[in-house]
Design an enzyme around this catalytic site. Structure first.
Site, PDB file in Angstrom:
ATOM      1  N   SER A  29      44.977  65.938 103.774  1.00 38.81           N
ATOM      2  CA  SER A  29      44.512  67.283 104.227  1.00 38.81           C
ATOM      3  C   SER A  29      44.309  67.262 105.778  1.00 38.81           C
ATOM      4  O   SER A  29      43.928  66.663 106.270  1.00 38.81           O
ATOM      5  CB  SER A  29      42.913  67.293 103.631  1.00 38.81           C
ATOM      6  OG  SER A  29      42.126  68.336 104.384  1.00 38.81           O
ATOM      7  N   HIS A  54      48.137  68.954 102.407  1.00 42.15           N
ATOM      8  CA  HIS A  54      46.954  69.611 101.491  1.00 42.15           C
ATOM      9  C   HIS A  54      46.432  70.688 102.793  1.00 42.15           C
ATOM     10  O   HIS A  54      45.962  70.201 103.689  1.00 42.15           O
ATOM     11  CB  HIS A  54      45.787  68.765 100.827  1.00 42.15           C
ATOM     12  CG  HIS A  54      44.835  69.208 100.386  1.00 42.15           C
ATOM     13  ND1 HIS A  54      44.952  69.871  99.225  1.00 42.15           N
ATOM     14  CD2 HIS A  54      43.392  70.119 100.798  1.00 42.15           C
ATOM     15  CE1 HIS A  54      43.630  70.266  98.809  1.00 42.15           C
ATOM     16  NE2 HIS A  54      42.872  70.345  99.733  1.00 42.15           N
ATOM     17  N   ASP A  56      43.624  73.387 103.714  1.00 46.80           N
ATOM     18  CA  ASP A  56      42.312  74.003 103.364  1.00 46.80           C
ATOM     19  C   ASP A  56      41.935  75.218 104.130  1.00 46.80           C
ATOM     20  O   ASP A  56      42.058  75.483 105.323  1.00 46.80           O
ATOM     21  CB  ASP A  56      41.464  73.145 103.690  1.00 46.80           C
ATOM     22  CG  ASP A  56      41.227  71.875 102.927  1.00 46.80           C
ATOM     23  OD1 ASP A  56      41.273  71.861 101.784  1.00 46.80           O
ATOM     24  OD2 ASP A  56      41.757  70.672 103.396  1.00 46.80           O
ATOM     25  N   MET A  58      39.551  78.357 104.714  1.00 50.18           N
ATOM     26  CA  MET A  58      38.222  78.833 104.273  1.00 50.18           C
ATOM     27  C   MET A  58      37.932  80.037 105.065  1.00 50.18           C
ATOM     28  O   MET A  58      38.468  80.392 106.168  1.00 50.18           O
ATOM     29  CB  MET A  58      37.334  77.643 105.316  1.00 50.18           C
ATOM     30  CG  MET A  58      37.787  76.443 104.353  1.00 50.18           C
ATOM     31  SD  MET A  58      36.419  75.182 105.543  1.00 50.18           S
ATOM     32  CE  MET A  58      37.233  73.641 104.619  1.00 50.18           C
ATOM     33  N   HIS A  87      44.728  75.193  99.152  1.00 50.39           N
ATOM     34  CA  HIS A  87      43.636  75.261  98.748  1.00 50.39           C
ATOM     35  C   HIS A  87      42.811  76.409  99.385  1.00 50.39           C
ATOM     36  O   HIS A  87      42.326  76.337 100.526  1.00 50.39           O
ATOM     37  CB  HIS A  87      42.787  73.896  98.938  1.00 50.39           C
ATOM     38  CG  HIS A  87      41.515  73.992  98.246  1.00 50.39           C
ATOM     39  ND1 HIS A  87      40.393  73.045  98.712  1.00 50.39           N
ATOM     40  CD2 HIS A  87      40.820  74.432  97.564  1.00 50.39           C
ATOM     41  CE1 HIS A  87      39.529  72.898  98.032  1.00 50.39           C
ATOM     42  NE2 HIS A  87      39.476  74.017  97.272  1.00 50.39           N
ATOM     43  N   MET A  89      39.654  78.399  99.461  1.00 50.75           N
ATOM     44  CA  MET A  89      38.493  78.293  99.606  1.00 50.75           C
ATOM     45  C   MET A  89      37.882  79.672 100.096  1.00 50.75           C
ATOM     46  O   MET A  89      37.090  79.848 101.073  1.00 50.75           O
ATOM     47  CB  MET A  89      37.564  77.196 100.332  1.00 50.75           C
ATOM     48  CG  MET A  89      37.924  76.059  99.714  1.00 50.75           C
ATOM     49  SD  MET A  89      37.619  74.362 100.825  1.00 50.75           S
ATOM     50  CE  MET A  89      39.169  74.546 101.408  1.00 50.75           C
ATOM     51  N   MET A 158      36.789  69.008  92.650  1.00 50.66           N
ATOM     52  CA  MET A 158      36.106  68.727  93.885  1.00 50.66           C
ATOM     53  C   MET A 158      35.055  67.778  93.857  1.00 50.66           C
ATOM     54  O   MET A 158      34.344  67.688  92.836  1.00 50.66           O
ATOM     55  CB  MET A 158      35.364  70.108  94.471  1.00 50.66           C
ATOM     56  CG  MET A 158      36.276  71.228  94.960  1.00 50.66           C
ATOM     57  SD  MET A 158      37.585  70.835  96.254  1.00 50.66           S
ATOM     58  CE  MET A 158      36.526  70.032  97.572  1.00 50.66           C
ATOM     59  N   ASP A 192      39.422  65.933  95.338  1.00 49.17           N
ATOM     60  CA  ASP A 192      39.281  66.351  96.902  1.00 49.17           C
ATOM     61  C   ASP A 192      37.882  66.166  97.107  1.00 49.17           C
ATOM     62  O   ASP A 192      37.006  66.802  96.915  1.00 49.17           O
ATOM     63  CB  ASP A 192      39.797  67.855  97.131  1.00 49.17           C
ATOM     64  CG  ASP A 192      39.806  68.145  98.248  1.00 49.17           C
ATOM     65  OD1 ASP A 192      39.567  67.573  99.316  1.00 49.17           O
ATOM     66  OD2 ASP A 192      40.007  69.436  98.461  1.00 49.17           O
TER      67      ASP A 192
HETATM   68  C1  DX5 Z   1      36.528  69.928 101.747  1.00 57.63           C
HETATM   69  C2  DX5 Z   1      38.144  70.327 101.876  1.00 57.63           C
HETATM   70  C3  DX5 Z   1      38.842  68.739 101.713  1.00 57.63           C
HETATM   71  C4  DX5 Z   1      38.637  68.058 102.769  1.00 57.63           C
HETATM   72  C5  DX5 Z   1      38.564  66.587 102.676  1.00 57.63           C
HETATM   73  O1  DX5 Z   1      36.285  71.439 101.607  1.00 57.63           O
HETATM   74  O2  DX5 Z   1      38.474  70.847 100.562  1.00 57.63           O
HETATM   75  O3  DX5 Z   1      40.106  68.824 101.339  1.00 57.63           O
HETATM   76  O4  DX5 Z   1      39.274  68.357 104.034  1.00 57.63           O
HETATM   77  O5  DX5 Z   1      38.129  65.846 103.402  1.00 57.63           O
HETATM   78  P1  DX5 Z   1      37.627  64.424 103.449  1.00 57.63           P
HETATM   79  O6  DX5 Z   1      38.740  63.560 102.764  1.00 57.63           O
HETATM   80  O7  DX5 Z   1      37.172  63.942 104.663  1.00 57.63           O
HETATM   81  O8  DX5 Z   1      36.327  64.527 102.466  1.00 57.63           O
HETATM   82 ZN    ZN Z   2      40.775  70.835 100.068  1.00 56.48          ZN
END
Ligand code: DX5
Ligand code: ZN
Length: 240
Positions: A29, A54, A56, A58, A87, A89, A158, A192
């Site tokens: 990620s 990956h 993320d 947000m 991903h 979010m 998750m 994740d």
């Molecule tokens: C959290 C994300 C993850 C995050 C994982 O909301 O969706 O992908 O980056 O990070 P670690 O591996 O540090 O938990």
């Molecule tokens: Zn993620």
């Protein structure tokens, strides 16, 4: 921007590559990478043997944090052929879906908590030549996504509440991974949040085939090959 997929033959090639990766595999990620030098980070990940990354996304509504969106991903796409495991979010993924498709995302994951009736969106994703996936937060039961499994290329379980890297792995979600694995032996199941050399073994034992790892990869010494090797070793030491 037009809804047509960007470089469709390239996407097909990226997804063919992703489908042929031996499991289990790690997708770093980027959330914890140095965003001031993303090009170098991507090159270092490639050198270390990474097969996909990956991303993320947000929005500060669905999760209490902001990251980046489609215009930034579109710029990264110019510089890498990594499959993008994206991903979302975000509260209203349908509103921005065409932007993520056009930006060169390959696997597009959104949350069942954000879109309780996900079938039209899943079908739009697949119709664009992308892979469609649903994610569920730790408190959300597997039953919330079970009616839609035939529409999915993957499920992202998750193992932390989404929004931040570096949180503690919530091992109780492994019951969902086990139940899903017994229902769908061939499904790609990603996990994740909080994946590290200790937790990765139990995730794989439960049936996860894709391990998303942020802070365990982007550690302070910058040795991504060593970090990936430790995760691979942890995955072999299966803990039940
Ligand atoms: C959290 C994300 C993850 C995050 C994982 O909301 O969706 O992908 O980056 O990070 P670690 O591996 O540090 O938990
Ligand atoms: Zn993620």
């Amino acid at each position: 921007m037009a809804a047509a997929a960007l470089n469709p033959p390239d996407r097909a090639a990226r997804l063919t590559r992703l489908n042929s990766v031996p499991t289990p595999f790690v997708t770093p990620s980027l959330l914890n990478c140095d965003f001031g030098r993303v090009g170098e980070e991507l090159a270092a990940l490639k050198q270390a043997g990474t097969v996909a990354v990956h991303l993320d996304v947000m929005d500060g509504h669905f999760v209490p944090n902001l990251s980046y969106g489609a215009p930034v991903i579109a710029d990264w796409r110019k510089y890498t052929e990594f499959p993008f495991d994206t991903h979302l979010m975000i509260a209203d993924p349908g509103r921005y879906l065409d932007d993520f498709i056009d930006a060169g995302c390959d696997v597009i994951i959104f949350h069942i908590e954000a879109v309780p009736e996900p079938v039209p969106l899943l079908r739009r994703i697949r119709a664009a030549g992308c892979q469609a996936a649903l994610s569920l937060n730790p408190p959300t039961p597997l039953a919330a996504i079970e009616p839609f499994l035939d529409e999915l290329d993957a499920v992202l379980v998750m193992s932390v509440m989404p929004g931040f890297g570096g949180q503690k792995f919530e091992a109780q979600v492994l019951d969902k991974v086990r139940a899903l694995r017994s229902q769908r032996p061939g499904l790609r199941i990603s996990i994740d949040g909080g994946i590290n050399r200790t937790t990765v073994g139990e995730a794989v034992a439960a049936g996860a085939t894709q391990l998303v790892a942020g802070s365990a990869v982007f550690r302070s010494d910058g040795n991504y090959a060593a970090a990936l090797a430790e995760l691979a070793e942890g995955a072999r030491c299966v803990r039940t």
